[in-house]
Design a protein around this motif. Structure first.
Motif, PDB file in Angstrom:
ATOM      1  N   LYS A 183      37.002  32.371  38.175  1.00 45.90           N
ATOM      2  CA  LYS A 183      35.779  32.497  38.967  1.00 45.90           C
ATOM      3  C   LYS A 183      35.546  33.957  39.354  1.00 45.90           C
ATOM      4  N   LYS A 184      36.448  34.498  40.146  1.00 44.82           N
ATOM      5  CA  LYS A 184      36.336  35.916  40.532  1.00 44.82           C
ATOM      6  C   LYS A 184      37.724  36.504  40.557  1.00 44.82           C
ATOM      7  N   LEU A 185      37.883  37.568  39.834  1.00 42.22           N
ATOM      8  CA  LEU A 185      39.171  38.242  39.792  1.00 42.22           C
ATOM      9  C   LEU A 185      38.923  39.670  39.344  1.00 42.22           C
ATOM     10  N   TYR A 186      39.457  40.611  40.087  1.00 45.02           N
ATOM     11  CA  TYR A 186      39.328  42.016  39.726  1.00 45.02           C
ATOM     12  C   TYR A 186      40.639  42.688  40.097  1.00 45.02           C
ATOM     13  N   ILE A 187      41.432  43.001  39.088  1.00 43.28           N
ATOM     14  CA  ILE A 187      42.761  43.569  39.318  1.00 43.28           C
ATOM     15  C   ILE A 187      42.687  45.087  39.173  1.00 43.28           C
ATOM     16  N   GLU A 188      43.138  45.783  40.209  1.00 42.00           N
ATOM     17  CA  GLU A 188      43.182  47.246  40.151  1.00 42.00           C
ATOM     18  C   GLU A 188      44.600  47.768  40.025  1.00 42.00           C
ATOM     19  N   ASP A 189      45.587  46.894  40.243  1.00 40.83           N
ATOM     20  CA  ASP A 189      46.990  47.279  40.130  1.00 40.83           C
ATOM     21  C   ASP A 189      47.402  47.325  38.661  1.00 40.83           C
ATOM     22  N   ASP A 227      35.647  44.426  29.983  1.00 48.30           N
ATOM     23  CA  ASP A 227      34.218  44.105  30.023  1.00 48.30           C
ATOM     24  C   ASP A 227      33.915  42.950  30.975  1.00 48.30           C
ATOM     25  N   CYS A 228      34.840  42.007  31.089  1.00 50.04           N
ATOM     26  CA  CYS A 228      34.664  40.854  31.990  1.00 50.04           C
ATOM     27  C   CYS A 228      35.034  41.189  33.424  1.00 50.04           C
ATOM     28  N   LYS A 229      35.459  42.400  33.660  1.00 48.04           N
ATOM     29  CA  LYS A 229      35.884  42.869  34.981  1.00 48.04           C
ATOM     30  C   LYS A 229      37.062  42.060  35.537  1.00 48.04           C
ATOM     31  N   VAL A 230      37.952  41.648  34.643  1.00 48.25           N
ATOM     32  CA  VAL A 230      39.209  41.047  35.061  1.00 48.25           C
ATOM     33  C   VAL A 230      40.144  42.172  35.479  1.00 48.25           C
ATOM     34  N   ILE A 231      40.146  43.246  34.685  1.00 47.46           N
ATOM     35  CA  ILE A 231      40.886  44.456  35.031  1.00 47.46           C
ATOM     36  C   ILE A 231      39.891  45.605  35.139  1.00 47.46           C
ATOM     37  N   LYS A 232      40.268  46.607  35.909  1.00 41.96           N
ATOM     38  CA  LYS A 232      39.368  47.748  36.112  1.00 41.96           C
ATOM     39  C   LYS A 232      39.224  48.565  34.830  1.00 41.96           C
ATOM     40  N   ASP A 233      40.375  48.860  34.209  1.00 42.35           N
ATOM     41  CA  ASP A 233      40.379  49.697  33.012  1.00 42.35           C
ATOM     42  C   ASP A 233      41.594  49.325  32.174  1.00 42.35           C
ATOM     43  N   ASP A 234      41.466  49.399  30.859  1.00 40.28           N
ATOM     44  CA  ASP A 234      42.619  49.030  30.029  1.00 40.28           C
ATOM     45  C   ASP A 234      43.758  50.051  30.116  1.00 40.28           C
ATOM     46  N   SER A 235      43.514  51.183  30.758  1.00 41.58           N
ATOM     47  CA  SER A 235      44.598  52.152  30.952  1.00 41.58           C
ATOM     48  C   SER A 235      45.618  51.663  31.977  1.00 41.58           C
ATOM     49  N   GLN A 236      45.273  50.681  32.801  1.00 35.79           N
ATOM     50  CA  GLN A 236      46.212  50.163  33.797  1.00 35.79           C
ATOM     51  C   GLN A 236      47.204  49.175  33.196  1.00 35.79           C
TER      52      GLN A 236
END
Length: 147
Positions: free
Chosen positions: A52-58, A105-114
């Motif tokens: 539903k909603k998930l945005y991982i920055e770690d 693109d789905c904003k599951v993760i902020k950037d693939d560099s993480q």
């Protein structure tokens, strides 16, 4: 050594795995092929229906299993019923890149560099006792890590 102490966030995409292609160039513009952009659009819908909603920055560790439908040539009696390694094209790094781009693109993760660790596997699907092939799919496990 990465120690995975959290439960994974699991996704299953029932689709044919697609490798990330090289961008095409027309004049001064670069673009991705239409079949790849359509595949990504279709998978975004599947991911959003599962999360539903998930945005991982770690930082995250990613485990990805690519399963391809087994060809009929590998369904003889002498062939094993379990999954079989797929050691042909597409390359596993290009397959992994398509999944990493999709998660970004789905904003599951902020950037693939993480993504600090990646385990990826390619298989031909298993064959059940009643000779039904395991269908193509992508199994994604995302392990958020503490900084």
């Amino acid at each position: 050594m990465i120690q995975l102490q959290t439960e994974p966030i699991s996704l299953v995409l029932n689709c044919q795995p697609v490798a990330c292609p090289r961008p095409r160039v027309s004049g001064r513009f670069a673009y991705m092929p239409k079949n790849y952009t359509k595949w990504k659009k279709d998978q975004k819908v599947r991911i959003k229906s599962q999360l539903k909603k998930l945005y991982i920055e770690d930082p995250v560790f990613l485990s990805v299993v690519f399963v391809y439908k087994r060809p009929k040539g590998l369904s003889r009696k002498k062939d094993t019923r379990e999954r079989i390694y797929k050691h042909t094209k597409p390359d596993i790094d290009n397959l992994s890149k398509s999944v990493m781009d999709l998660l970004q693109d789905c904003k599951v993760i902020k950037d693939d560099s993480q993504i600090v660790g990646l385990m990826a596997q390619k298989w031909y699907g298993a064959l059940s006792e009643d000779k039904i092939f395991e269908q193509s799919k992508i199994i994604i496990d995302i392990y958020p890590l503490k900084r």
